[in-house]
Design an enzyme around this catalytic site. Structure first.
Site, mmCIF file in Angstrom:
data_model
loop_
_atom_site.group_PDB
_atom_site.id
_atom_site.type_symbol
_atom_site.label_atom_id
_atom_site.label_comp_id
_atom_site.label_asym_id
_atom_site.label_seq_id
_atom_site.Cartn_x
_atom_site.Cartn_y
_atom_site.Cartn_z
ATOM 1 N N ARG A 184 -32.171 17.278 24.760
ATOM 2 C CA ARG A 184 -32.887 18.340 25.477
ATOM 3 C C ARG A 184 -32.053 19.617 25.444
ATOM 4 O O ARG A 184 -30.832 19.573 25.595
ATOM 5 C CB ARG A 184 -33.186 17.901 26.916
ATOM 6 C CG ARG A 184 -34.245 16.788 26.968
ATOM 7 C CD ARG A 184 -34.425 16.189 28.340
ATOM 8 N NE ARG A 184 -34.834 17.134 29.351
ATOM 9 C CZ ARG A 184 -36.087 17.588 29.537
ATOM 10 N NH1 ARG A 184 -37.061 17.158 28.759
ATOM 11 N NH2 ARG A 184 -36.358 18.441 30.489
ATOM 12 N N HIS A 210 -18.589 -11.349 49.544
ATOM 13 C CA HIS A 210 -18.910 -12.434 48.619
ATOM 14 C C HIS A 210 -20.203 -13.096 49.050
ATOM 15 O O HIS A 210 -20.389 -13.325 50.244
ATOM 16 C CB HIS A 210 -17.772 -13.462 48.648
ATOM 17 C CG HIS A 210 -18.053 -14.671 47.804
ATOM 18 N ND1 HIS A 210 -18.001 -14.639 46.427
ATOM 19 C CD2 HIS A 210 -18.405 -15.938 48.145
ATOM 20 C CE1 HIS A 210 -18.288 -15.842 45.954
ATOM 21 N NE2 HIS A 210 -18.544 -16.655 46.971
#
Ligand code: NAD
Length: 454
Positions: A260, A432
């Protein structure tokens, strides 16, 4: 009309400038010819991620039986898929309009041009402003010999395609190319990517390039690397493309995604004395242009063309105008995410850049395979974490591949942005089971205390 700041362009960079400046007590007018929210909200980040979520859901249904979920993919209702995308964008657009209004920001619906020092023409209206901010964004580049139209699409038409194509050729293996390739493949299309360089996502670290290539190969996405299109033709039934190496390809559609360029023509910039370089607005680190009182933010300033960089540019310019001294946006510290399956996320230096800057012997690279991470295993993916540090020094770069790893880049960004050493962050506990533990494992290993790493 007279105001403190007039912003030309109401996309990510422009509206962020306006919001922050208004918060700091400035009178702001935004001149926008289309809709506030710009490319990101209406034709880029948000609608593509909506479609990529549909793709992810399709993949989840395909894989459901393996988890004992008895679901069968009966197809994708394209009109409902687009209704989901449009609904999402409409809601965010409404929210943004409300936010601008609540901050007292006036939006003038017109094409804005610079008419002279401190003067912006917005249709029939002339606005006098102490500061002008150029925030006009970027446009799709099209290689010579090709023209967007019919079966030759830019990402804008690709987003709104009313069918799931049976086959697509994607020209350009950069971010837009690989995201659409991933989307269409999940929806069932045959996809071939034609990339001029030797890798997909060529600017990313080698480990991400390799993993994306491997995953795409497994998913049946074809790639033609080191290849360029010589000619392309279309008729009612499809497109045919001749490559420079003589090969020919045919498909239902051709997507052009070769980069772009800055949208800076026709704005009266050069006439006003604003210096451009290959179309980009030349600025100093504070985003001042060569003309007093004229600033530039976002994709018109050379660097990573990312909405979040535009937001930060906007904040920076608004604060400068309001008289404070914000830190300039460091392009190297802007996180990057590629929303393919698997996702890629990175911040800081690639291995090649770190080696070039600091020397091969002065850096340490730690690769952690996500096969060792329980959450990744549960999500049904694979991937890796690469952390690059200056030996006995700070973390220079983090590169992630795997399901949803885009959500992990914020921790990496803080570590790289704060010049943290692995020893500084290794004692901080990761929950965890999460994918973020993989980053914790990498920091522990680099600090000389590997836990689950050999
Ligand atoms: P890009 O620069 O990322 O990739 C363009 C690719 O096309 C490059 O790999 C280049 O080598 C290749 N190329 C150029 N000319 C070619 C040719 N003639 N034939 C074959 N290959 C050719 O550009 P893009 O993918 O168009 O994306 C534009 C911008 O939008 C990027 O800066 C990107 O960062 C941004 N974007 C970001 C996201 C995201 O953050 N997830 C998503 C979409 C777009």
């Amino acid at each position: 009309m007279h105001t403190d700041i007039v912003v030309i362009g109401g996309g990510s960079g422009g509206y962020a400038t306006a919001l922050r400046a208004a918060e700091l007590g400035k009178r702001v007018i935004v001149v926008e010819r289309d809709k506030v929210g710009g490319t990101c909200l209406h034709r880029g980040c948000i609608p593509t991620k909506a479609l990529l979520h549909v793709a992810e859901t399709v993949d989840a249904v395909r894989e459901a039986a393996g988890l004992g979920v008895l679901a069968e993919l009966q197809g994708v209702d394209v009109s409902r898929m687009h209704a989901f995308r449009e609904g999402l964008v409409a809601k965010k657009h409404k929210g943004l309009q409300g936010l601008l209004k609540a901050r007292g920001i006036e939006v003038v619906a017109a094409e804005g041009t610079i008419a002279g020092p401190g003067r912006v023409r917005a249709g029939e209206t002339e606005i006098l402003a102490t500061n002008i901010v150029i925030a006009t964004g970027a446009y799709t580049r099209v290689p010579p010999g090709l023209e967007i139209g019919g079966r030759v699409l830019s990402s804008e038409q690709a987003l709104e395609l009313g069918e799931i194509p049976a086959s697509v050729i994607v020209l350009g293996g950069g971010v837009i190319g690989v995201e659409f390739a991933s989307l269409w493949r999940s929806l069932g299309a045959e996809v071939t990517i034609v990339e001029a360089l030797d890798h997909l996502v060529p600017t990313e670290d080698e480990t991400l390039r390799t993993q994306l290539a491997r995953a795409f190969r497994k998913r049946g996405i074809q790639t033609r690397l080191g290849a360029r299109v010589a000619t392309a033709a279309q008729d009612d039934s499809g497109v045919s493309v001749q490559l420079e190496d003589g090969a020919s390809l045919t498909a239902d559609y051709l997507l052009v995604a070769v980069g772009r360029g800055p949208a800076t023509t026709g704005l009266g910039l050069e006439e006003a004395g604003v210096r451009l370089d290959r179309g980009f607005v030349v600025t100093d680190v504070d985003l001042r242009t060569s003309v007093e009182g004229v600033w530039a933010v976002g994709d018109v300033v050379v660097g990573p063309q990312l909405a979040h960089r535009g937001f930060q540019h906007g904040i920076q310019v608004a604060e400068r105008i309001a008289g404070s001294t914000p830190a300039p946006v460091a392009d190297e510290l802007v996180p990057r995410i590629v929303y393919t399956s698997p996702e890629l996320a990175s911040v800081g230096l690639t291995r090649a850049q770190a080696e070039e800057r600091h020397g091969v012997d002065a850096i340490t690279v730690l690769d952690y395979n996500l096969a060792g991470n329980a959450r990744t295993e549960i999500l049904g993916g694979s991937g890796s974490v690469r952390v690059i540090r200056k030996t006995d020094g700070p973390v220079l770069g983090v590169h992630l591949a795997g399901p949803r790893v885009g959500e992990l880049i914020s921790e990496a960004q803080l570590v790289v942005g704060w010049d943290a050493h692995p020893e500084d962050v290794a004692p901080l506990v990761h929950a965890h089971p999460t994918q973020s533990e993989a980053l914790g494992e990498a920091f522990l290993a680099l600090a000389g205390k590997p836990l689950h790493v050999l």
